[in-house]
Enzyme design. Structure first.
Site, short mmCIF file in Angstrom:
data_model
loop_
_atom_site.label_atom_id
_atom_site.label_comp_id
_atom_site.label_asym_id
_atom_site.label_seq_id
_atom_site.Cartn_x
_atom_site.Cartn_y
_atom_site.Cartn_z
N SER A 328 0.00 -0.96 -0.54
CA SER A 328 0.01 0.52 -0.36
C SER A 328 1.31 1.15 0.08
CB SER A 328 -1.06 -0.17 1.07
OG SER A 328 -1.68 -1.18 1.32
N ASP A 352 -17.80 1.81 -0.57
CA ASP A 352 -17.09 0.53 -0.90
C ASP A 352 -17.93 -0.64 0.39
OD1 ASP A 352 -14.48 -1.17 -0.52
OD2 ASP A 352 -13.92 -0.53 1.46
N ASP A 365 -11.58 -6.71 -0.20
CA ASP A 365 -10.96 -5.49 1.01
C ASP A 365 -10.06 -6.00 1.84
OD1 ASP A 365 -11.17 -2.40 0.30
OD2 ASP A 365 -10.75 -3.14 2.09
N HIS A 371 -15.59 0.01 3.96
CA HIS A 371 -14.76 1.25 4.48
C HIS A 371 -16.10 2.23 5.18
CE1 HIS A 371 -10.70 -0.49 4.12
NE2 HIS A 371 -10.75 -0.06 5.07
N CYS A 384 -8.04 1.93 1.50
CA CYS A 384 -8.91 1.11 1.25
C CYS A 384 -8.40 1.14 -0.33
CB CYS A 384 -10.19 2.17 0.95
SG CYS A 384 -11.76 1.89 0.29
#
Length: 667
Positions: A328, A352, A365, A371, A384
């Site tokens: 990430s 999401d 996810d 989220h 996310c």
């Protein structure tokens, strides 16, 4: 009957013979005189030089090797003198083993000395002296000198030795020197600087010692020495002193280096810190390390085997040669690409649901249920995955590749060390070339892009590349070449020269977009739900950061459970940051191999580094069960708590389906 002699005829014959004899004598004397003229007049200079060479020896004087110091003057590599017992094989009058056995009666010679000597002997030329023992005591020198006449071909030499006073600290930066082997000797003889290495036995083998060899070595001096018929020196006729090697003044802060190495403890990984404005590498950590002093005299076989066969690979220069998916930590660059390329606005948001569907394939996810509402800013803060699945699909792989390349992803940074790997910034063209022998795997598919968008899949970069990219972002797109040596100080004049005096280039970016991404990264360490907020609570400064967790192996659709797989197959923990956020003085990137979540393992190391560099705060000594040296990495409760996820190989297998489910990331 009486014989009457012909007197005139006899006299004529006698005179003829005499004439021939005289002519022959004159011819012989003429040839002799001609030879004398040839030798004494025509060839005078040549034979005069040879005669002088028999009487006068040109003895090389090896220069002092330059020092290596950190930015504050702390010595990392220095020289000291010591006596060495050396054998020249071509001058021995007895067998090698018998000579060594006799020498062992005078000086201490251990089995490891014999093993090292035999190995060095194989690498050396017969007419070169080979060290049998180093660092002789004064008593040992005296005992041998008294018996020297018994050992033709054996000498005690006063030599300069290299020492690395901090041992393992910054070992992959400094490197080490070693004895010149046959292959290196041949390369020197074929080079332009062969004369300058007369009398030199050691050269840089790794690290800065090798990269800056021509600066550190200096210029060899010479003495003209008159010798007796027996070869003993009588007097010095002339002398040209050597010029010491240049000193290297590093950009590294060795105290920061120590703090980071201690923070890693027994964990494996890499850490690079860069000053964004100058490109100065402030810390360069590869764990585990090694003691470079082991290599100076020739490393013994036991130590070499321990280093070379260790599963932890202590000789591997991880920031330079280790490549890792960025996880990430890639997302801030994806978000910046979205703004710069007009694919997203700052206010663009999504609901999401916890997954993204493409072509009938579901990409989960890391948070089950999602989220909720996530805009671009929040997508960075909470990391996310779903937001970036959609963004990556909209951008397309070619746009991602072209935007990331100027930041340094997938190309060498040019840092002043050898063996830097390029890494992989994937594209359609790259995949076609990579799998050119497998036509079924050459086609770029949608799942490939989905994986790339969250820093997984074919993404593979070195930590120096990741740190360089973060520094470029922190410096508003102004690219400074990263370097370990800040100044070169001339050994004779003491004049100092900057190694990187100016910027390399500028990445064309809108400042408002850069500022937005920086603020989102600040949210990572300060806002509720920020993946790095816990690690940076009450920091005393504002840091911009990004956590990352990257899969090491594919789980073929299974759920990730740290306890269920081998420790070396667990996820890598990553973290990137720069601080202070408004005027960055330091940018960092690090990876802790197989340590789990970036927020739990990598971010605390970054916090300790920034605390020291910005505030001068040293962390308290680690407890034995908290990653201290000698302790095994601990899998924390936070690291064990898992959310369901669909896992996939770091690189999609050849011949995979049109869509490949990527690994999701946990922070």
């Amino acid at each position: 009957m009486t014989e009457i002699k012909d007197s005139d005829r006899e006299i004529h014959r006698f005179r003829l013979r005499l004439t021939v004899l005289v002519v022959m004598v004159f011819l012989c004397f003429g040839a002799l005189v001609a030879r004398f003229v040839w030798l004494q007049v025509v060839q005078h200079d040549k034979y005069h030089a040879q005669a002088e060479d028999n009487r006068i020896a040109l003895v090389p004087i090896v220069p002092n090797r330059g020092l290596i110091v950190d930015r504050n003057g702390v010595v990392l590599a220095r020289n000291y003198s010591a006596y060495t017992l050396e054998i020249t094989p071509s001058k021995l009058q007895a067998s090698m083993d018998s000579v060594i056995d006799e020498l062992a009666r005078l000086v201490s010679i251990e089995p490891k000395d014999r093993k090292r000597f035999k190995r060095l002997l194989e690498e050396s030329r017969s007419f070169a002296s080979v060290p049998l023992r180093t660092r002789l005591t004064d008593d040992e020198v005296a005992r041998f000198t008294a018996q020297r006449f018994r050992f033709p071909g054996v000498e005690v030499q006063a030599r300069l030795f290299r020492q690395y006073p901090l041992g393992e600290i910054a070992s992959h930066v400094v490197g080490y020197i070693g004895r010149i082997n046959t292959r290196e000797a041949e390369a020197i003889e074929e080079g332009d600087d062969a004369a300058n290495y007369n009398g030199t036995d050691y050269i840089g083998k790794e690290g800065l010692e090798k990269k800056y060899e021509r600066y550190l070595h200096g210029t060899t001096g010479y003495e003209e020495v008159e010798r007796s018929a027996g070869g003993r020196a009588i007097r010095t006729l002339s002398r040209r002193p050597p010029v010491p090697g240049s000193n290297l003044i590093l950009s590294v802060d060795i105290e920061l280096q120590k703090v980071v190495e201690e923070a890693f403890g027994d964990q494996r990984g890499a850490f690079v810190a860069i000053d964004p404005e100058t490109g100065d590498v402030l810390a360069y950590v590869s764990r585990p390390g090694f003691d470079p002093n082991l290599f100076v005299d020739g490393i013994d076989s036991q130590s070499w085997n321990e280093l070379n066969t260790s599963l932890d690979k202590p000789l591997m220069n991880r920031p330079l040669s280790g490549t890792y998916p960025p996880g990430s930590t890639f997302k801030p660059f994806m978000a910046l690409a979205a703004l710069e390329l007009g694919k997203r606005s700052k206010s663009h948001g999504i609901m999401d649901p916890g997954f993204f569907t493409l072509g009938g394939h579901r990409f989960n996810d890391d948070v089950k249920g999602g989220h909720g509402y996530v805009d671009l800013h929040r997508s960075v803060v909470v990391s996310c995955d779903t937001y970036y699945y959609q963004l990556g699909n909209d951008l397309g792989i070619d746009a991602i590749h072209d935007f990331m390349a100027p930041f340094g992803f997938g190309s060498q940074t040019g840092i002043d060390l050898e063996h830097e790997k390029v890494g992989v910034l994937p594209s359609k063209e790259w995949k076609a070339e990579r799998f050119k022998k497998n036509r079924a795997a050459q086609k770029w598919v949608g799942g490939d892009t989905i994986s790339i968008s969250i820093g997984q899949g074919f993404n593979n970069y070195t930590i120096i590349q990741l740190a360089h990219a973060v520094a470029n972002l922190a410096n508003n797109g102004i690219v400074m070449k990263p370097h370990l040596v800040k100044l070169i100080e001339d050994g004779a004049t003491r004049q100092r020269t900057l190694t990187v005096p100016k910027e390399s280039r500028r990445i064309p970016l809108k400042q408002e977009n850069i500022d937005f991404i920086k603020q989102a990264m600040v949210g990572v360490t300060t806002e509720a739900g920020g993946t790095g907020a816990r690690a940076f609570a009450n920091a005393g400064y504002v840091a911009a950061g990004k956590t990352g967790t990257a899969q090491v192996i594919g789980l073929k659709g299974g759920k990730y459970n740290a306890h269920a797989i081998d420790e070396r197959h667990r996820d890598n923990a990553l973290f990137t940051a720069f601080a202070p956020a408004d005027k960055p003085r330091i940018a960092i990137a690090l990876v802790v191999e197989n340590a789990g979540f970036g927020a739990a393992t990598a971010a605390p190391i970054a916090r300790k580094a920034l605390d020291y560099y910005l505030l001068g705060k040293r962390p308290p000594p680690p407890k034995p069960d908290e990653g201290a040296p000698g302790a095994k990495p601990v899998v924390t409760a936070a690291a064990v708590k898992q959310a369901p996820r669909a896992a996939a190989p770091a690189a999609p297998a050849a011949g995979s389906a049109a869509l490949t489910a990527p690994a999701t990331t946990k922070e």
